[in-house]
Design a protein around this motif. Structure first.
Motif, PDB file in Angstrom:
ATOM      1  N   ALA A  17       0.648  -1.137  -0.161  1.00 37.70           N
ATOM      2  CA  ALA A  17      -0.003   0.019  -0.098  1.00 37.70           C
ATOM      3  C   ALA A  17       0.853   1.260   0.061  1.00 37.70           C
ATOM      4  O   ALA A  17       0.240   2.403   0.022  1.00 37.70           O
ATOM      5  CB  ALA A  17      -0.868  -0.127   1.287  1.00 37.70           C
ATOM      6  N   SER A  72       3.088   3.910  -1.623  1.00 40.06           N
ATOM      7  CA  SER A  72       3.179   4.452  -3.189  1.00 40.06           C
ATOM      8  C   SER A  72       4.252   4.088  -3.896  1.00 40.06           C
ATOM      9  O   SER A  72       5.504   3.800  -3.270  1.00 40.06           O
ATOM     10  CB  SER A  72       2.961   5.906  -3.085  1.00 40.06           C
ATOM     11  OG  SER A  72       1.574   6.255  -2.890  1.00 40.06           O
ATOM     12  N   ASN A 119      -3.105   7.165  -5.870  1.00 39.08           N
ATOM     13  CA  ASN A 119      -1.957   6.428  -6.328  1.00 39.08           C
ATOM     14  C   ASN A 119      -0.872   6.862  -5.143  1.00 39.08           C
ATOM     15  O   ASN A 119      -0.045   6.176  -4.960  1.00 39.08           O
ATOM     16  CB  ASN A 119      -1.501   6.671  -7.549  1.00 39.08           C
ATOM     17  CG  ASN A 119      -1.903   5.512  -8.396  1.00 39.08           C
ATOM     18  OD1 ASN A 119      -1.598   4.206  -8.129  1.00 39.08           O
ATOM     19  ND2 ASN A 119      -2.285   6.116  -9.700  1.00 39.08           N
ATOM     20  N   ALA A 120      -1.187   8.033  -4.585  1.00 38.88           N
ATOM     21  CA  ALA A 120       0.053   8.491  -3.823  1.00 38.88           C
ATOM     22  C   ALA A 120      -0.647   9.743  -2.855  1.00 38.88           C
ATOM     23  O   ALA A 120      -0.680  10.719  -3.277  1.00 38.88           O
ATOM     24  CB  ALA A 120       1.069   9.211  -4.362  1.00 38.88           C
ATOM     25  N   VAL A 121      -1.194   9.125  -1.815  1.00 38.96           N
ATOM     26  CA  VAL A 121      -1.909  10.177  -0.814  1.00 38.96           C
ATOM     27  C   VAL A 121      -0.895  10.559   0.373  1.00 38.96           C
ATOM     28  O   VAL A 121      -0.626   9.491   0.974  1.00 38.96           O
ATOM     29  CB  VAL A 121      -3.288   9.308  -0.257  1.00 38.96           C
ATOM     30  CG1 VAL A 121      -4.092  10.433   0.713  1.00 38.96           C
ATOM     31  CG2 VAL A 121      -4.183   9.101  -1.456  1.00 38.96           C
ATOM     32  N   ARG A 142      -1.020   4.295  -1.099  1.00 38.54           N
ATOM     33  CA  ARG A 142      -2.065   3.985  -2.232  1.00 38.54           C
ATOM     34  C   ARG A 142      -3.401   3.532  -1.427  1.00 38.54           C
ATOM     35  O   ARG A 142      -3.380   2.784  -0.655  1.00 38.54           O
ATOM     36  CB  ARG A 142      -1.556   2.709  -3.016  1.00 38.54           C
ATOM     37  CG  ARG A 142      -0.374   2.826  -3.664  1.00 38.54           C
ATOM     38  CD  ARG A 142      -0.045   1.435  -4.668  1.00 38.54           C
ATOM     39  NE  ARG A 142       0.929   1.739  -5.334  1.00 38.54           N
ATOM     40  CZ  ARG A 142       2.064   1.005  -5.571  1.00 38.54           C
ATOM     41  NH1 ARG A 142       2.143  -0.235  -4.884  1.00 38.54           N
ATOM     42  NH2 ARG A 142       2.921   0.958  -6.605  1.00 38.54           N
TER      43      ARG A 142
END
Lengths: 109, 157
Positions: free
Chosen positions: A69, A71, B71-73, B123
């Protein structure tokens, strides 16, 4: 592929004794989650940076176990208390046990 | 400050990747719905790592209320602690209850960290809750959670 995997580290190189220094890191890595399918509909096997470790003058500061999870191009930041001049050593390890290290000197002045 | 800004290249690469894998990402999300983690599995994952009954407090999660791109938090998790030899945060576990797998990351600290605050990018496959559990050196356990609304899920790419 592994050739273009490069860790980047941003941290101040001078600090006061006892100062809390923020370390910002990024490693360019695709972090294949094992969930994604390629053009043929086959699952792309999981390949992620699964471990991150930070030491200062050989003493452990923190480490992290990462899951899919996280990125792609994982960005991680954390703090270290700098009581003496020394070397901050960071290590990233992926599922294939391939690892990358970065060393940064921090001077107490 | 003799290093280059780490975020510039990363963001560019991430954007390129997000664009290229857009379709795959959508397919991934649809597949992920079938096998998504549940609040229960997230709780089990956390319970297996941190023993004890968690209390509210001390832990704070900062994340955008609405994330356009899953996708990228960007997420910041902090735990109130002196971080001395007597009292420090031993471990911090982060889970997401709507991803294919509940685990996000599991940190451990020593007092040398000085401050138990970390940032990472996560993600998120769909709108869901982030849950963080902190273990203190005296065995006490604290928990916090925060919902993030996700417009475009990010587990396929």
């Amino acid at each position: 592929m592994s050739d273009d995997i490069k860790p980047r580290v941003r941290v101040q190189t001078k600090a006061k004794k006892g100062e809390l220094v923020e370390v910002k890191t990024l490693v360019t890595h695709p972090m294949e989650s094992g969930q994604r399918k390629d053009a043929d509909g086959k699952l792309v096997p999981r390949l992620i940076v699964s471990a991150f470790d930070a030491t200062f003058n050989g003493k452990p500061v923190m480490n992290a176990k990462l899951e899919p999870a996280i990125s792609a191009n994982p960005y991680l930041s954390f703090f270290v208390r700098v009581d003496e001049s020394g070397t901050l050593k960071l290590t990233w390890t992926d599922d294939n046990k391939q690892s990358w290290t970065s060393e940064t000197k921090i001077e107490v002045g | 400050m003799n290093h280059r800004n780490p975020s510039t290249l990363g963001r560019r690469a991430a954007l390129a990747r997000a664009g290229g894998y857009g379709l795959a990402a959508i397919a991934g999300v649809l597949a992920a719905r079938d096998a998504a983690a549940t609040p229960d599995s997230a709780r089990d994952w956390l319970a297996a790592l941190a023993k004890g009954t968690p209390a509210e407090g001390k832990v704070s999660i900062k994340a955008p209320e609405i994330a356009e791109n899953g996708n990228a938090v960007p997420v910041t998790v902090g735990v109130e602690s002196e971080m001395t030899d007597k009292s420090y945060v031993k471990a911090l576990h982060i889970a997401a209850d709507g991803n294919p797998n509940p685990g996000v990351a599991s940190y451990s600290f020593t007092p040398l960290a000085g401050k138990a605050e970390i940032q990472l990018r996560v993600r998120l496959a769909q709108t869901q809750k982030l849950v963080a559990v902190a273990e203190m050196n005296d065995g006490s356990v604290f928990i916090a959670s925060r919902e993030v609304k996700v417009t475009i899920g990010g587990c396929g790419g």
